[in-house]
Design a protein around this motif. Structure first.
Motif, PDB file in Angstrom:
ATOM      1  N   MET A   1       0.825  -1.207   0.000  1.00 15.00           N
ATOM      2  CA  MET A   1       0.000   0.000   0.000  1.00 15.00           C
ATOM      3  C   MET A   1       0.857   1.253   0.000  1.00 15.00           C
ATOM      4  N   VAL A   2       1.933   1.274   0.794  1.00 18.91           N
ATOM      5  CA  VAL A   2       2.844   2.423   0.794  1.00 18.91           C
ATOM      6  C   VAL A   2       3.446   2.618  -0.602  1.00 18.91           C
ATOM      7  N   LYS A   3       3.878   1.513  -1.206  1.00 19.30           N
ATOM      8  CA  LYS A   3       4.486   1.589  -2.547  1.00 19.30           C
ATOM      9  C   LYS A   3       3.485   2.104  -3.583  1.00 19.30           C
ATOM     10  N   TYR A   4       2.233   1.689  -3.457  1.00 18.95           N
ATOM     11  CA  TYR A   4       1.194   2.154  -4.380  1.00 18.95           C
ATOM     12  C   TYR A   4       1.003   3.666  -4.252  1.00 18.95           C
ATOM     13  N   LEU A   5       0.896   4.165  -3.024  1.00 17.68           N
ATOM     14  CA  LEU A   5       0.721   5.597  -2.808  1.00 17.68           C
ATOM     15  C   LEU A   5       1.949   6.380  -3.275  1.00 17.68           C
ATOM     16  N   TYR A   6       3.117   5.791  -3.075  1.00 17.85           N
ATOM     17  CA  TYR A   6       4.355   6.434  -3.529  1.00 17.85           C
ATOM     18  C   TYR A   6       4.341   6.579  -5.058  1.00 17.85           C
ATOM     19  N   ARG A   7       3.869   5.537  -5.748  1.00 16.86           N
ATOM     20  CA  ARG A   7       3.791   5.593  -7.212  1.00 16.86           C
ATOM     21  C   ARG A   7       2.816   6.678  -7.675  1.00 16.86           C
ATOM     22  N   LEU A   8       1.819   6.973  -6.842  1.00 20.89           N
ATOM     23  CA  LEU A   8       0.860   8.024  -7.176  1.00 20.89           C
ATOM     24  C   LEU A   8       1.416   9.418  -6.900  1.00 20.89           C
ATOM     25  N   GLY A   9       2.606   9.468  -6.297  1.00 25.06           N
ATOM     26  CA  GLY A   9       3.235  10.761  -6.047  1.00 25.06           C
ATOM     27  C   GLY A   9       3.204  11.219  -4.606  1.00 25.06           C
ATOM     28  N   HIS A  10       2.608  10.437  -3.725  1.00 28.44           N
ATOM     29  CA  HIS A  10       2.501  10.838  -2.319  1.00 28.44           C
ATOM     30  C   HIS A  10       3.832  10.645  -1.595  1.00 28.44           C
ATOM     31  N   ARG A  11       4.220  11.664  -0.830  1.00 24.18           N
ATOM     32  CA  ARG A  11       5.441  11.596  -0.045  1.00 24.18           C
ATOM     33  C   ARG A  11       5.170  11.829   1.437  1.00 24.18           C
ATOM     34  N   GLN A  12       4.012  12.352   1.750  1.00 26.50           N
ATOM     35  CA  GLN A  12       3.599  12.570   3.147  1.00 26.50           C
ATOM     36  C   GLN A  12       2.432  11.621   3.434  1.00 26.50           C
ATOM     37  N   ILE A  13       2.777  10.466   3.948  1.00 28.31           N
ATOM     38  CA  ILE A  13       1.791   9.397   4.138  1.00 28.31           C
ATOM     39  C   ILE A  13       1.655   9.111   5.633  1.00 28.31           C
ATOM     40  N   ALA A  14       0.490   9.386   6.196  1.00 27.43           N
ATOM     41  CA  ALA A  14       0.223   9.127   7.611  1.00 27.43           C
ATOM     42  C   ALA A  14      -0.336   7.720   7.785  1.00 27.43           C
ATOM     43  N   TYR A  15      -0.253   7.224   9.015  1.00 29.05           N
ATOM     44  CA  TYR A  15      -0.684   5.844   9.281  1.00 29.05           C
ATOM     45  C   TYR A  15      -1.488   5.779  10.577  1.00 29.05           C
ATOM     46  N   ILE A  16      -2.619   5.075  10.518  1.00 30.23           N
ATOM     47  CA  ILE A  16      -3.423   4.816  11.720  1.00 30.23           C
ATOM     48  C   ILE A  16      -3.232   3.356  12.096  1.00 30.23           C
ATOM     49  N   SER A  17      -2.553   3.121  13.212  1.00 32.29           N
ATOM     50  CA  SER A  17      -2.241   1.759  13.650  1.00 32.29           C
ATOM     51  C   SER A  17      -3.416   1.153  14.417  1.00 32.29           C
ATOM     52  N   GLY A  18      -3.246  -0.098  14.899  1.00 34.36           N
ATOM     53  CA  GLY A  18      -4.330  -0.812  15.558  1.00 34.36           C
ATOM     54  C   GLY A  18      -4.029  -1.151  17.004  1.00 34.36           C
ATOM     55  N   PRO A  19      -4.859  -1.998  17.620  1.00 37.52           N
ATOM     56  CA  PRO A  19      -4.719  -2.335  19.035  1.00 37.52           C
ATOM     57  C   PRO A  19      -3.592  -3.340  19.290  1.00 37.52           C
ATOM     58  N   ASP A  20      -2.944  -3.214  20.441  1.00 33.41           N
ATOM     59  CA  ASP A  20      -1.773  -4.037  20.761  1.00 33.41           C
ATOM     60  C   ASP A  20      -2.094  -5.517  20.955  1.00 33.41           C
ATOM     61  N   HIS A  21      -3.333  -5.858  21.354  1.00 30.80           N
ATOM     62  CA  HIS A  21      -3.639  -7.255  21.673  1.00 30.80           C
ATOM     63  C   HIS A  21      -3.860  -8.118  20.426  1.00 30.80           C
ATOM     64  N   LEU A  22      -3.889  -7.503  19.254  1.00 29.62           N
ATOM     65  CA  LEU A  22      -4.067  -8.241  18.004  1.00 29.62           C
ATOM     66  C   LEU A  22      -2.721  -8.410  17.306  1.00 29.62           C
ATOM     67  N   SER A  23      -2.446  -9.626  16.851  1.00 31.02           N
ATOM     68  CA  SER A  23      -1.113  -9.963  16.347  1.00 31.02           C
ATOM     69  C   SER A  23      -0.751  -9.194  15.079  1.00 31.02           C
ATOM     70  N   ALA A  24      -1.746  -8.832  14.257  1.00 31.03           N
ATOM     71  CA  ALA A  24      -1.453  -8.159  12.990  1.00 31.03           C
ATOM     72  C   ALA A  24      -0.975  -6.730  13.173  1.00 31.03           C
ATOM     73  N   THR A  25      -1.316  -6.116  14.297  1.00 25.00           N
ATOM     74  CA  THR A  25      -0.989  -4.703  14.500  1.00 25.00           C
ATOM     75  C   THR A  25       0.498  -4.429  14.360  1.00 25.00           C
ATOM     76  N   LYS A  26       1.308  -5.220  15.043  1.00 20.98           N
ATOM     77  CA  LYS A  26       2.762  -5.030  15.024  1.00 20.98           C
ATOM     78  C   LYS A  26       3.309  -5.212  13.599  1.00 20.98           C
ATOM     79  N   ASP A  27       2.842  -6.251  12.899  1.00 21.13           N
ATOM     80  CA  ASP A  27       3.360  -6.542  11.558  1.00 21.13           C
ATOM     81  C   ASP A  27       2.961  -5.462  10.557  1.00 21.13           C
ATOM     82  N   ARG A  28       1.737  -4.963  10.654  1.00 21.18           N
ATOM     83  CA  ARG A  28       1.292  -3.931   9.713  1.00 21.18           C
ATOM     84  C   ARG A  28       2.049  -2.622   9.953  1.00 21.18           C
ATOM     85  N   LEU A  29       2.275  -2.288  11.217  1.00 21.09           N
ATOM     86  CA  LEU A  29       3.057  -1.092  11.525  1.00 21.09           C
ATOM     87  C   LEU A  29       4.490  -1.246  11.017  1.00 21.09           C
TER      88      LEU A  29
END
Length: 329
Positions: free
Chosen positions: A168-196
């Motif tokens: 997803m970051v690479k896709y937005l970068y290809r569109l020209g975006h350089r200021q990309i913010a991220y909304i992370s998830g809750p700590d008790h879910l295993s995917a949160t750490k990997d997605r961040l």
């Protein structure tokens, strides 16, 4: 007395071995098949499951242990498992942590007591390392769907969350975006750490500044997180670590008088049903849930049938789904 396989064979005018083949799903002549069906119906014959188990030393049943059976993300995982189980002539029985058992590791008793031939544990929560160790040391056919920690000695299937967010970051970068913010998830879910991790690693590869806020993966928390981002600095795109959060963020953006994707590009993760019905429709990441269930069941039956002895860890690649919530700048 209850009718027996001998009674079925006699009424259908065939042999006991032919009845047995038919009951085990093996092909028989078409006319014989119909005669057997008629005999079984007339006699109201039911197989003696306990006797079958004693002969085969198998229950013909696998257990699926799930933390919350009402979680709609698990439904396609179950579908994949059941598909393979049916092909193997096995039934599935579900154990929910919200009702049947107190914790995942205690369900090992179902194996020790011979109630099932193997177990698939389905959970996207973080698992304790000590519980994972107990599972690995049990010596029984076990497969995990979701978090497997750092343990290499246990079979597991999960989504490659790092890859998904990185794409997803690479896709937005290809569109020209350089200021990309991220909304992370809750700590008790295993995917949160990997997605961040996927976000931070890929942003670092492009030498881009990191801007992160957090959510609990609800619409409400996405709304609040988006308002926090507005106070943190400038950005042109927002990656939400799940779709529910993205939908909440979308509302916050629109309430401030901005438009997606004209003013901001916005993305999610999961591809839940509503993500294609938002306005604009949400660009997101689709998880291969059914494929996860299929792979987990295939590994389990290889263990049950003693075709596999070493442990396997599989990370299945999710898919980028392009819709209308992003634009080139």
């Amino acid at each position: 007395m209850n009718p027996t396989i001998h009674d079925v064979a006699r009424l259908a005018n065939t042999s006991k071995s032919t009845v047995s083949r038919f009951l085990n799903g093996q092909p028989v002549k078409k006319e014989t098949e119909q005669a057997l069906k008629n005999a079984i119906k007339e006699l109201n014959y039911h197989r003696n499951v306990n006797a079958r188990r004693l002969v085969m030393h198998k229950t013909q049943t696998i257990g699926i242990v799930v933390d919350d059976i009402s979680n709609y993300f698990y439904t396609p995982v179950f579908k994949g498992i059941e598909r393979i189980a049916k092909e193997k002539g096995h039934h599935c029985i579900f154990y929910s942590l919200t009702s049947n058992i107190s914790e995942e590791v205690s369900s090992l008793d179902f194996l020790y007591e011979g109630q099932v031939d193997g177990l698939i544990f389905v959970s996207f929560l973080k698992r304790k390392e000590e519980d994972l160790k107990k599972m690995a040391e049990s010596g029984y056919p076990i497969v995990l769907v979701g978090h497997a920690g750092s343990l290499e000695e246990i079979d597991s299937v999960d989504v490659d969350n790092v890859y998904g967010i990185s794409e997803m970051v690479k896709y937005l970068y290809r569109l020209g975006h350089r200021q990309i913010a991220y909304i992370s998830g809750p700590d008790h879910l295993s995917a949160t750490k990997d997605r961040l991790e996927g976000y931070e690693q890929t942003m670092a590869e492009f030498n881009l500044d990191i801007m992160v806020t957090h959510s609990d993966w609800s619409n409400e928390s996405g709304y609040l997180a988006m308002n926090q981002l507005f106070e943190m600095g400038d950005f042109t795109a927002i990656i939400s670590s799940n779709d529910e959060t993205a939908i909440g963020a979308l509302k916050a953006i629109q309430e401030r008088g901005y438009q997606v994707p004209i003013d901001f590009s916005l993305t999610g993760f999961d591809d839940i049903a509503i993500s294609s019905w938002t306005y604009p429709a949400l660009t997101t990441i689709r998880q291969p849930f059914e494929a996860m269930g299929i792979k987990a069941a295939e590994i389990l039956f290889n263990k049950i049938e003693k075709k596999q002895f070493s442990s396997e860890r599989h990370l299945l690649k999710p898919k980028l789904v392009l819709r209308d919530s992003c634009r080139k700048i």
